[in-house]
Write an enzyme that holds these catalytic residues in place. Structure first.
Site, PDB file in Angstrom:
ATOM      1  N   HIS A 103       0.970  -1.201  -0.007  1.00 50.98           N
ATOM      2  CA  HIS A 103       0.190   0.066  -0.072  1.00 50.98           C
ATOM      3  C   HIS A 103       0.834   1.317   0.230  1.00 50.98           C
ATOM      4  O   HIS A 103       2.124   1.139   0.656  1.00 50.98           O
ATOM      5  CB  HIS A 103      -0.954   0.181   1.082  1.00 50.98           C
ATOM      6  N   HIS A 105       0.891   5.285   1.208  1.00 56.41           N
ATOM      7  CA  HIS A 105       0.177   6.349   1.900  1.00 56.41           C
ATOM      8  C   HIS A 105       0.357   7.766   1.158  1.00 56.41           C
ATOM      9  O   HIS A 105       1.345   7.872   0.669  1.00 56.41           O
ATOM     10  CB  HIS A 105       1.037   6.633   3.292  1.00 56.41           C
TER      11      HIS A 105
HETATM   12  P1  5GP Z   1       1.772   0.376   7.437  1.00 59.85           P
HETATM   13  O1  5GP Z   1       2.325   0.831   8.588  1.00 59.85           O
HETATM   14  O2  5GP Z   1       1.973  -1.020   7.381  1.00 59.85           O
HETATM   15  O3  5GP Z   1       2.732   1.151   6.147  1.00 59.85           O
HETATM   16  O4  5GP Z   1       0.602   1.152   7.432  1.00 59.85           O
HETATM   17  C1  5GP Z   1      -0.745   0.510   7.632  1.00 59.85           C
HETATM   18  C2  5GP Z   1      -1.878   1.527   7.562  1.00 59.85           C
HETATM   19  O5  5GP Z   1      -3.129   1.051   7.421  1.00 59.85           O
HETATM   20  C3  5GP Z   1      -1.703   2.411   8.995  1.00 59.85           C
HETATM   21  O6  5GP Z   1      -1.395   3.666   8.630  1.00 59.85           O
HETATM   22  C4  5GP Z   1      -3.038   1.853   9.756  1.00 59.85           C
HETATM   23  O7  5GP Z   1      -3.417   3.105  10.618  1.00 59.85           O
HETATM   24  C5  5GP Z   1      -3.896   1.649   8.357  1.00 59.85           C
HETATM   25  N1  5GP Z   1      -4.995   0.638   9.035  1.00 59.85           N
HETATM   26  C6  5GP Z   1      -4.602  -0.568   9.459  1.00 59.85           C
HETATM   27  N2  5GP Z   1      -5.904  -1.367   9.884  1.00 59.85           N
HETATM   28  C7  5GP Z   1      -6.810  -0.607   9.017  1.00 59.85           C
HETATM   29  C8  5GP Z   1      -7.951  -0.780   8.891  1.00 59.85           C
HETATM   30  O8  5GP Z   1      -8.605  -1.829   9.380  1.00 59.85           O
HETATM   31  N3  5GP Z   1      -8.883   0.126   8.104  1.00 59.85           N
HETATM   32  C9  5GP Z   1      -8.409   1.228   7.587  1.00 59.85           C
HETATM   33  N4  5GP Z   1      -9.046   1.971   7.177  1.00 59.85           N
HETATM   34  N5  5GP Z   1      -6.927   1.507   8.005  1.00 59.85           N
HETATM   35  C10 5GP Z   1      -6.128   0.464   8.626  1.00 59.85           C
END
Ligand code: 5GP
Ligand code: ZN
Length: 145
Positions: A103, A105
């Protein structure tokens, strides 16, 4: 496609078994609001198919993803009247990745925000040291690139 499991939060969002606030969708891509935004408007862009990490995601999937990132970034910048934005992507827990489904951001940024970009610049000891790191990367590039 990598193994997709019902344990994957983002696969569940794609399937509709977990709710999410969707902002953009096409046959390959879904974009939705991050549930814990760094700044309000923080949006996530994912391929609907489960891939992870970026190094194991096919080029054609990444083309769809980055094109959608540009669309969403344009909308975040103009629609939320941001002064700029960050596009960021993590691979591996050590890099801060929490959800192992690739993903990007898209994070709006504002002048005079109390949420500055969190990035501490470092230094190489010398140009030669920088060259040794550059050389290790150059020699490890995939063939044909
Ligand atoms: P990472 O830390 O893996 O780069 O980012 C994962 C992102 O996913 C985090 O910013 C977190 O807030 C978001 N996230 C985790 N679980 C969920 C969810 O169930 N729904 C949504 N909309 N975002 C999520
Ligand atoms: Zn997934």
């Amino acid at each position: 496609m990598n193994d997709s499991t019902s344990d994957c939060v983002f696969c569940r969002i794609v399937a509709g078994t977990l709710p999410a606030c969707r902002v953009y969708e096409n046959p390959h891509i879904l974009a939705f609001m991050d549930i814990n935004p760094v700044i309000k408007g923080h949006t996530l862009v994912i391929p609907k198919a489960h891939y992870d990490p970026i190094t194991r995601t096919p080029d054609e999937v990444l083309v769809h993803v980055i094109t959608a990132v540009r669309h969403v970034a344009t909308a975040v910048w103009t629609g939320l009247k941001a002064d700029g934005l960050n596009v960021t992507q993590a691979n591996g827990a050590v890099a801060g990745q929490c959800v192992p489904h690739i993903h990007f951001h898209v994070i709006p940024r504002y002048e005079n925000s109390d949420n500055p970009r969190n990035w501490i610049p470092g230094k190489y000891a010398s140009t030669a040291e920088m060259e040794t790191f550059a050389d290790r990367i150059r020699r490890a590039l995939p063939t044909g690139t």
